[in-house]
Design a protein around this motif. Structure first.
Motif, PDB file in Angstrom:
ATOM      1  N   PHE A 160       0.827  -1.204   0.000  1.00 12.55           N
ATOM      2  CA  PHE A 160       0.000   0.000   0.000  1.00 12.55           C
ATOM      3  C   PHE A 160       0.864   1.258   0.000  1.00 12.55           C
ATOM      4  O   PHE A 160       0.639   2.178  -0.794  1.00 12.55           O
ATOM      5  CB  PHE A 160      -0.943  -0.007   1.199  1.00 12.55           C
ATOM      6  N   VAL A 161       1.862   1.293   0.863  1.00 14.90           N
ATOM      7  CA  VAL A 161       2.735   2.471   0.942  1.00 14.90           C
ATOM      8  C   VAL A 161       3.508   2.644  -0.369  1.00 14.90           C
ATOM      9  O   VAL A 161       3.632   3.759  -0.893  1.00 14.90           O
ATOM     10  CB  VAL A 161       3.686   2.357   2.152  1.00 14.90           C
ATOM     11  N   THR A 162       4.003   1.550  -0.912  1.00 17.18           N
ATOM     12  CA  THR A 162       4.735   1.614  -2.183  1.00 17.18           C
ATOM     13  C   THR A 162       3.839   2.114  -3.307  1.00 17.18           C
ATOM     14  O   THR A 162       4.227   2.979  -4.096  1.00 17.18           O
ATOM     15  CB  THR A 162       5.294   0.225  -2.537  1.00 17.18           C
ATOM     16  N   CYS A 163       2.628   1.579  -3.379  1.00 10.06           N
ATOM     17  CA  CYS A 163       1.702   1.964  -4.439  1.00 10.06           C
ATOM     18  C   CYS A 163       1.277   3.422  -4.280  1.00 10.06           C
ATOM     19  O   CYS A 163       1.256   4.178  -5.263  1.00 10.06           O
ATOM     20  CB  CYS A 163       0.486   1.050  -4.414  1.00 10.06           C
ATOM     21  N   ALA A 164       0.969   3.833  -3.074  1.00 14.21           N
ATOM     22  CA  ALA A 164       0.539   5.208  -2.847  1.00 14.21           C
ATOM     23  C   ALA A 164       1.666   6.203  -3.117  1.00 14.21           C
ATOM     24  O   ALA A 164       1.430   7.290  -3.648  1.00 14.21           O
ATOM     25  CB  ALA A 164       0.026   5.365  -1.424  1.00 14.21           C
ATOM     26  N   ALA A 165       2.888   5.826  -2.758  1.00 14.91           N
ATOM     27  CA  ALA A 165       4.021   6.734  -2.975  1.00 14.91           C
ATOM     28  C   ALA A 165       4.386   6.842  -4.451  1.00 14.91           C
ATOM     29  O   ALA A 165       4.927   7.860  -4.880  1.00 14.91           O
ATOM     30  CB  ALA A 165       5.225   6.257  -2.170  1.00 14.91           C
ATOM     31  N   ALA A 166       4.104   5.820  -5.227  1.00 12.67           N
ATOM     32  CA  ALA A 166       4.490   5.823  -6.644  1.00 12.67           C
ATOM     33  C   ALA A 166       3.447   6.461  -7.552  1.00 12.67           C
ATOM     34  O   ALA A 166       3.726   6.696  -8.725  1.00 12.67           O
ATOM     35  CB  ALA A 166       4.775   4.395  -7.100  1.00 12.67           C
TER      36      ALA A 166
END
Length: 170
Positions: free
Chosen positions: A109-115
């Motif tokens: 989730f954090v990776t997807c939201a940050a990208a």
């Protein structure tokens, strides 16, 4: 196996039977939600040009991996196969599985939201990635709730003291 559906015992040689009450149990409902939400996450990411960004490869791996495993656990409990393999500590296995899925979905989730970049040259990629971030967060929450219920089932919370002492010393 307090808290798990299908408390009936099945003999190891009998054919698998469909447990209709599993759908109404918290575990069954959460597994259905996880399967649908996980499908949304990986299909939204797959519909973009995710191969151009390494971050989305991780999100794709986590969502697809846990979607497949959730379907396998769902079928195992739906067909009551967990009762045929009684030597496996199913409440502990489910608790560990759900805890690992929660932690890895947090990273996804954090990776997807940050990208997600609003200045993407393809507007539909932005919309799909943003939606995938949202559904990854919701999926992470469902795995967290499943971890809580799996922990309660593993510890035997909800049963009375007499039955837990008898089963512990038997």
């Amino acid at each position: 196996m307090a808290g798990l559906p299908g408390a009936r015992s099945a003999s190891p040689g009998s054919p698998p039977t469909l447990d209709g009450s599993f759908f109404l149990s918290p575990l069954g409902g959460l597994m259905c939600a996880q399967a649908v939400l996980g499908l949304l996450v990986w299909s939204l990411i797959a519909a973009t040009t995710y191969h151009l960004h390494a971050a989305y490869g991780w999100v794709m791996f986590v969502s697809l991996f846990f979607w497949i495993l959730t379907l396998l656990f769902f079928v195992t409990y739906l067909l009551q196969l967990h009762q045929k393999f009684y030597m496996v500590p199913w409440p502990l296995v489910l608790m560990i599985y759900n805890a690992v899925a929660t932690v890895l979905y947090i990273t996804a989730f954090v990776t997807c939201a940050a990208a997600v970049q609003p200045t993407s040259w393809r507007q539909w990629d932005y919309n799909r990635r943003a939606a995938a971030s949202f559904f990854a967060c919701v999926t992470m929450i469902t795995y967290g709730v499943s971890t809580f219920f799996s922990f309660r089932a593993w510890k035997g919370l909800g049963s009375n003291a007499a039955t837990s002492q008898v089963s512990d010393h038997a």
